[in-house]
Design an enzyme around this catalytic site. Structure first.
Site, mmCIF file in Angstrom:
data_model
loop_
_atom_site.group_PDB
_atom_site.id
_atom_site.type_symbol
_atom_site.label_atom_id
_atom_site.label_comp_id
_atom_site.label_asym_id
_atom_site.label_seq_id
_atom_site.Cartn_x
_atom_site.Cartn_y
_atom_site.Cartn_z
ATOM 1 N N ASP A 329 -36.015 32.394 -53.641
ATOM 2 C CA ASP A 329 -35.485 32.877 -52.381
ATOM 3 C C ASP A 329 -34.978 34.296 -52.642
ATOM 4 O O ASP A 329 -34.731 34.678 -53.774
ATOM 5 C CB ASP A 329 -34.349 31.953 -51.959
ATOM 6 C CG ASP A 329 -33.756 32.373 -50.647
ATOM 7 O OD1 ASP A 329 -34.523 32.791 -49.776
ATOM 8 O OD2 ASP A 329 -32.533 32.274 -50.497
ATOM 9 N N THR A 331 -32.394 36.199 -50.501
ATOM 10 C CA THR A 331 -30.999 36.482 -50.219
ATOM 11 C C THR A 331 -30.091 35.645 -51.096
ATOM 12 O O THR A 331 -30.202 34.433 -51.115
ATOM 13 C CB THR A 331 -30.705 36.176 -48.749
ATOM 14 O OG1 THR A 331 -31.756 36.716 -47.979
ATOM 15 C CG2 THR A 331 -29.384 36.757 -48.336
#
Lengths: 1062, 296
Positions: A329, A331
């Site tokens: 991922d 963020t």
């Protein structure tokens, strides 16, 4: 609003009545996520008892009990060995089960401690009255109020909002705060502005809204239930152990059946032969292995915990080591999940700011004459402020009141131009116009001695509208087209990097132009004819450690894929910054720009990198995703939904990869669960992510994953050593029984002694092997191929069983016959002696000297034999643990007693006197020593052969360069020891062409370059190999089945071994 | 791998196994070609041949180094075992006085056992030794010089010698004899130069029953008198040099044992410095047996 009121049967002003709320609560249940069906402790404990090895042991215990029953039925009261054995087997399973359960329990506790236990409160309007209720009591149609700092208590349709911003990063991956307002802006409820989602944070402003979803029916709830619907995959180590159990069970049944037949032919009664059969099958069970594996894994888990990786499931320790794809991922995992100033543009130049977490990076040039004004604007035109009482805290870690962009600017100002509070004190604020979405700028006016200073910041185009001149080298120039072009260029460039660009300008006003208390709206009139000072761009910067970690992953042959919910531009920019898209590789879009072609004409195959958005993904045909993954080694997925993340993980797994997923948001949790190993972030991670993950990085540091990979690979290697060590003694434990049956000698090794070896003395050395350091630079090898590089393969089993094990048995028998002969029983007499020896009524059995022995005296002598055989095995096992320390290097190179653990292990277990139950005589230690030496020498010769001809054993499998040149098929007894050869990792094409010689640190002929090996593989693969750099995707390339094997290599080594031995 | 397995159908699995067993295309048997198998076989042949040779060599060296006359260690044989004749199943001497077939086997066994003890044989083979002291025959200059054995004449057993026309060791008259013998142990010097003897008694479970049992068992007659075993029968020098060694025996005659009752009898070797109460070895220096004389 009316529609809503009708739909939910409520009032937009007064809310529900208390009675109605209670009724709905009754109907819909509480507004809380059902905790994922927490497996009850008993079930989890049960799972600990039902692994592959455990099942083997259960079966063995059952067989033991049956055999015991049969013997009892025959009236053979003397032998309760089988009963003891069964009890010991069950005890081992239960004890290791408890141990594993305890480990799991501990890490579950660590995870549970993260959970916020304070019940959430919500402000709700019911029957016209505002009251605070527990968030769990919210029902559909409730009217709730939220303000900055609150967590949104349910899915809410916003009815009224004042500057309300929410942080959706855990749901969508967008790192920027999202504005919430009553207008519907988008069809999709995920995109629209008028819905705030359960469990997201309201950062600032206030809002009132109607509850439109509670509990499981919220968006978050749906994702969470999606996650709980995803089944868990078997861990690679569990698969390996199953494979190993297959081998063990096969060999056990084979041996058992063989000797059953032999026993029948010799003339034993059927029942007796059946007992023999069962005993042999059980003797093949490595009782100590389960304990060894558990201890090894938990040791590594501990080591990882010290480096801030908490492992929820012991087996996951190894999984990371075999990982070949990491889907990360963006963020919060790759980035810091905070805005920071990335670049400045002043005097027509772009300057890079320091974005590291601890401000350890290089500061930019501050010499420009324009800088003082710009910094002043940045400092003054800012409403954010530090929370009081944080003087000692480094700037980057201080808490700020204000939105993300403003706090980024505040911190930037504090770092670059000194205390902001003091500067603001010098220039007291007269009036200000806060930022709003229609103006898209913010103005404030300050007293600056004799004059007033008006400062303004905002979207560059809006700022430009109000400017008359620009600043260059500290002097104001009137605007000109050339400068405008350069400004636009800068805006585009910075925007293209996924950064949010803000323009700053100022103007000196005569004193008193703006009186205190001027209404904010009036300021917009004043703020014209400004001077443009510069641009500042903000971004959620990548973590400082990430680029290096990504590079390390690549060196280790692991592909890193970014999967994010954020915008493609940002995603691509971050991917490029951290090296997921490496320097020089292009996306099809880049190719199109470079060649000035429309995008449709570009062959995507030409591009190494590719950014795929969620909507593109949704339009793909089934199977096309795999094709994409295969074609482009560097992939970025943007704007993906949780379902799509799941899909990506599944596609990678279909291509045969072992996938690790890292993430922190709720939107990652299904993928985390689906992945072979899910890694969640401990600080930033949401509870849902932590629940779904197998491993948690307490410090949110992506680089810890690299440590995890290294430890995982190391534990795989070391487990291999441990298992090879543990397996070896199975033969000397089994051989006495076989000889007992066939040659009818008194039993040389008893069951209790075997258990003593397995469960006491051998545990320490085999665990000590778990502490071995890596022999070669394991982070430069490709991840192991789960289909080829097995934990236990046939060559390893054959080498342990049929070579070292046989030598050990010989040592045991030699010592046994010596001990018997010295007591008066010469070898020839001993053969065939068993029936009379075991006859409890025979009290005057003659030995070779004419002495007569009672039954008890013979029994005592038999126990002595057990001891003797035990000592022999131990002495040989010392040699064995020494040879297992290294797989290729000579002991002399590695250092014989380099590791204290081995020494301690040896000392603890092998020092005489430790097992007081036995009768020891020094001389018995001497007899097996030559055999121990033989083992050492033999293995040194083998290693020499492996080192001298590193390719020999493995070159026989040249059919696929770029995959592991492991040995396929049952490799019965290749003496060269292919199982532990560097060649298993040889196939590293691309930037790190695997040359075992370099890893080995030993001079030796290098194997021919990989692409010079004649290979019958499909041509397109070869084409890729010859193109350097593209090869990383080869990992996912399908391998041709049933490769042709060349036996030549075995021949050579076999011949070599022969000459060396004879 | 496990994952793949589930997806394959049964037929495919069988086909795969068949291909694994014998792949006609590559001429591979169990995944290997014939020559590969051959080489592996050859390697193991050589490897195991080498190991077998090594083992044989060690055994040979070991046998060379082992003393053929005296074992290196005798720590298991500190107390010699005791045994009875007739050595019935489970040491259970049961017979019916009136039915001769029940005791004839015992008599036969005793006859056979005492064959070498015949006075004529003893006189021919063995020497008469001075009684009351060990018959030590040190190797003076010649190592392992054959040793002479001392005579133990059958006639010394008196009524239990089984001589004469009846020669039924008292079984026919309900006064049976049981012989007690001591196991041979090389270089065993019992009794510390004091005379040793065999003692037999009824073995009761408690003090009161003991007396009752003794009363039921009646008087015991021991031959040679007192159950003495002369020291001249020790030490034993091993079967190589002490070829004609005759084990001393003691006969116990139950002259008036109550019929139709189980008697538990225990005999011990009474010698100074000899432990006969080893819990684990019920035959070390003692022997217990059951006697039952049935009458109608």
């Amino acid at each position: 609003v009316k529609e809503l009121e009708i739909k939910y049967g409520t009032s937009a002003t007064k809310g529900l009545s208390e009675a109605e709320a209670a009724a709905r609560l009754q109907r819909d249940g509480p507004n809380a996520l059902r905790p994922p069906r927490g497996t009850p402790g008993l079930v989890r404990f049960g799972r600990q008892l039902a692994g592959g090895l455990q099942c083997l042991m259960w079966v063995a215990a059952a067989i033991c009990l049956i055999a015991y029953g049969v013997q009892r039925g025959q009236g053979d009261r003397g032998s309760s060995d089988n009963l003891y054995l069964a009890v010991a087997l069950i005890a081992v399973v239960v004890v290791t089960g408890c141990f594993g359960y305890y480990q799991e329990f501990k890490s579950t506790n660590i995870i549970a401690s993260f959970r916020n236990l304070v019940p959430q409160q919500a402000t709700v309007v019911r029957a016209g009255q505002t009251l605070q209720v527990n968030a769990a009591e919210l029902v559909l149609g409730d009217l709730v109020e939220i303000k900055g700092g609150d967590r949104v208590p349910a899915d809410i349709r916003v009815l009224a909002a004042q500057g309300c911003k929410v942080d959706n990063s855990s749901l969508t991956g967008e790192s920027e705060p999202q504005t919430r307002s009553p207008e519907c802006t988008h069809e999709s409820h995920l995109e629209t502005r008028n819905i705030a989602f359960f469990s997201t944070m309201c950062l600032e402003g206030t809002a009132t809204g109607l509850v439109i979803g509670t509990g499981e029916r919220t968006v978050i709830g749906r994702i969470a239930s999606l996650a709980s619907g995803v089944g868990n995959e078997k861990t690679p180590i569990a698969v390996e152990i199953e494979h190993f159990v297959d081998i063990i069970a096969g060999l056990a049944v084979f041996f058992g059946a063989t000797f059953f037949l032999v026993a029948m032919l010799i003339g034993y009664p059927l029942l007796r032969a059946a007992v023999f059969f069962m005993a042999i099958v059980v003797a093949y069970v490595p009782e100590g292995l389960l304990a060894t594996v558990t201890v090894c894994l938990s040791l590594t888990a501990k080591r990882l915990a010290r480096r801030n990786c908490v492992v929820k499931n012991l087996e996951a320790v190894e999984t990371l080591g075999s990982t070949s794809v990491i889907c990360s991922d963006k963020t919060g995992t790759l980035t810091q999940n905070r805005m920071a100033v990335a670049h400045l543009w002043l005097d027509g130049q772009v300057l890079a700011a320091d974005t590291t977490e601890d401000q350890s990076g290089e500061a930019f040039e501050q010499r420009s004459a324009s800088w003082p004004l710009l910094s002043q604007v940045i400092t003054l035109c800012n409403r954010a402020q530090f929370q009081p009482g944080q003087e000692g805290v480094p700037v980057a870690q201080r808490d700020v009141i204000g939105d993300a962009s403003e706090s980024a600017l505040l911190k930037f100002a504090e770092v670059t131009s000194g205390p902001v509070a003091a500067a603001r004190g010098r220039f007291p604020k007269v009036a200000e116009l806060p930022f709003n979405s229609s103006n898209k700028f913010q103005v404030s006016v300050h007293e600056a001695g004799p004059q007033q200073l008006l400062v303004l910041k905002g979207a560059p185009e809006r700022v430009l509208e109000r400017c008359r001149g620009y600043l260059r080298e500290g002097e104001e120039h009137p605007l000109d087209p050339e400068w405008r072009r350069s400004l636009e260029g800068a805006c585009l460039e910075l925007g293209g990097r996924g950064e949010r660009v803000l323009g700053f300008c100022a103007r000196w006003l005569p004193p008193g132009s703006v009186a205190a208390g001027t209404p904010p709206e009036a300021l917009a009139e004043v703020a014209t004819g400004l001077c443009f000072a510069g641009l500042v761009s903000l971004i959620d910067p990548p973590r400082a450690t990430v680029p290096q970690a990504v590079r390390k992953c690549r060196t280790a042959g692991i592909r890193v894929i970014m999967v994010t919910g954020d915008h493609p531009v940002t995603a691509k920019a971050i991917a490029a910054a951290v090296g997921i898209i490496s320097e020089g590789s292009e996306t099809p879009e880049d190719v199109a720009t470079r060649l000035h072609l429309p995008l449709e004409q570009v062959d995507p195959r030409q591009a190494r990198a590719r950014v795929v958005t969620g909507s593109e993904l949704a339009a793909l045909a089934p199977g096309a995703l795999e094709e994409l993954l295969r074609t482009h080694p560097e992939m970025v997925f943007a704007r993906t939904s949780p379902q799509q993340k799941l899909l990506i993980v599944e596609s990678c797994q279909r291509l045969g990869a072992i996938v690790a997923v890292t993430g922190d948001g709720v939107n990652d949790s299904p993928a985390l669960k689906k992945a072979d190993i899910g890694v969640a972030m401990g600080i930033a991670g949401s509870d849902a992510a932590k629940q779904a993950a197998d491993m948690i990085l307490l410090d949110d540091n992506f680089a810890s994953i690299v440590t995890g990979v290294e430890q995982g690979r190391l534990i795989f290697d070391n487990l291999k050593k441990s298992i090879a060590y543990t397996l070896t003694k199975n033969i000397p434990e089994l051989a006495p029984y076989l000889v007992y049956i066939t040659a009818s000698v008194p039993l040389p090794l008893g069951c209790i002694t075997i258990l003593f070896i397995e469960l006491c003395t051998d545990i320490f050395p085999s665990v000590s092997l778990a502490y071995e350091r890596a022999e070669s630079d394991i982070m430069h090898l490709r991840p192991r191929d789960p289909r080829r590089d097995r934990l236990v393969n046939e060559p390893l089993a054959a080498y342990s069983y049929f070579q070292i094990g046989v030598i050990q048995s010989l040592a045991g028998f030699t010592d046994y016959f010596v001990a018997m002969a010295q007591e008066g029983w010469w070898p020839l007499l001993v053969l065939g002696l068993r029936p009379r020896w075991e006859d409890a009524h025979e009290q005057e059995l003659q030995d070779s000297y004419g002495q007569q022995w009672t039954f008890a005296q013979r029994r005592y002598q038999q126990y002595t034999c057990y001891t003797v055989f035990f000592i022999s095995i131990e002495v040989c096992q010392i040699a064995d643990v020494l040879i297992r320390k290294t797989r290729r290097l000579s002991l002399l190179q590695q250092g014989l007693f380099r590791y204290t653990w081995v020494c301690i292990g040896c000392f603890l277990c092998y020092c005489p006197g430790m097992p007081n139950v036995f009768n020891f005589m020094f001389q018995w230690w001497l007899v097996p020593m030559p055999f121990g030496l033989l083992i050492l020498v033999y293995d040194e010769i083998r290693k020499l052969g492996v080192r001298r001809h590193p390719g020999k054993t493995h070159l026989g499998t040249p059919w696929i360069p770029g995959t592991h040149l492991g040995t396929p098929g049952p490799h019965l007894g290749t003496p060269g020891g292919t199982w532990n050869s560097p060649g298993t990792h040889l196939g590293t094409p691309g930037p790190h062409l695997g040359t075992p010689g370099t890893h080995l640190g030993t001079p030796g002929p290098l194997p021919p370059p990989l692409d010079s090996i004649p290979s019958p593989h499909p041509p397109q693969i070869k084409a890729q190999v010859t193109r350097p750099g593209v090869c990383r995707c080869l990992l996912l390339v399908e391998r041709p089945k049933n490769p042709k094997r060349s036996p030549r290599n075995h021949q050579k080594v076999t011949k070599k071994r022969k000459t060396l031995n004879t | 791998m496990a994952r793949d397995k589930e997806k394959r159908s049964c037929g495919q699995v069988v086909a795969e196994w068949r291909a694994f067993l014998w792949d006609p295309r590559t001429r591979q048997f169990l995944g290997r070609t014939g020559s590969s198998w051959g080489l592996i076989l050859l390697f193991y042949l050589v490897f195991y041949g080498f190991l077998a040779g090594l083992f044989a060599l060690t055994m040979w060296v070991m046998l060379q180094s082992v003393d053929p006359h005296v074992p290196k260690y005798q720590d298991r044989l500190l107390t010699p075992g005791l045994m009875i004749r007739p050595c019935a199943e489970g040491l259970d001497v049961t017979f019916n006085v009136t039915q001769s077939h029940t005791w004839e086997q015992h008599v036969r066994a005793l006859h056979q056992f005492l064959e070498p003890y015949n006075d004529s044989v003893q006189a021919a083979r063995n020497a008469a030794c001075p009684a009351g002291r060990y018959n030590e025959q040190p190797d003076d200059a010649v190592p392992n010089y054959p040793k002479r054995a001392c005579r133990f004449e059958r006639s010394r057993l008196g009524p239990c010698a089984g001589l004469g026309p009846h020669g039924d060791y008292g079984y026919g008259s309900g006064r049976p004899c049981v012989l007690v013998k001591v196991n041979r142990v090389i270089n065993f010097f019992p009794g510390k130069n004091k005379s040793i003897n065999i003692v037999c008694a009824a073995k009761g479970h408690s003090a009161t029953t003991h007396e009752e049992d003794a009363a039921l068992l009646g008087p015991l007659n021991l031959f040679p008198p007192n159950g003495t075993i002369d020291l001249m029968y020790f030490p034993y020098y091993g079967k190589r040099v002490h070829v004609n060694y005759t084990q001393p025996v003691v006969a116990v005659q139950f002259s008036n044992a109550t019929a139709n009752v189980d008697h538990h009898v225990e005999c011990r070797l009474n010698a100074a410095g000899l432990r006969t109460d080893d819990e684990r070895d019920k035959f070390a220096g003692r022997v217990a047996f059951r006697l039952r004389i049935n009458r109608e």
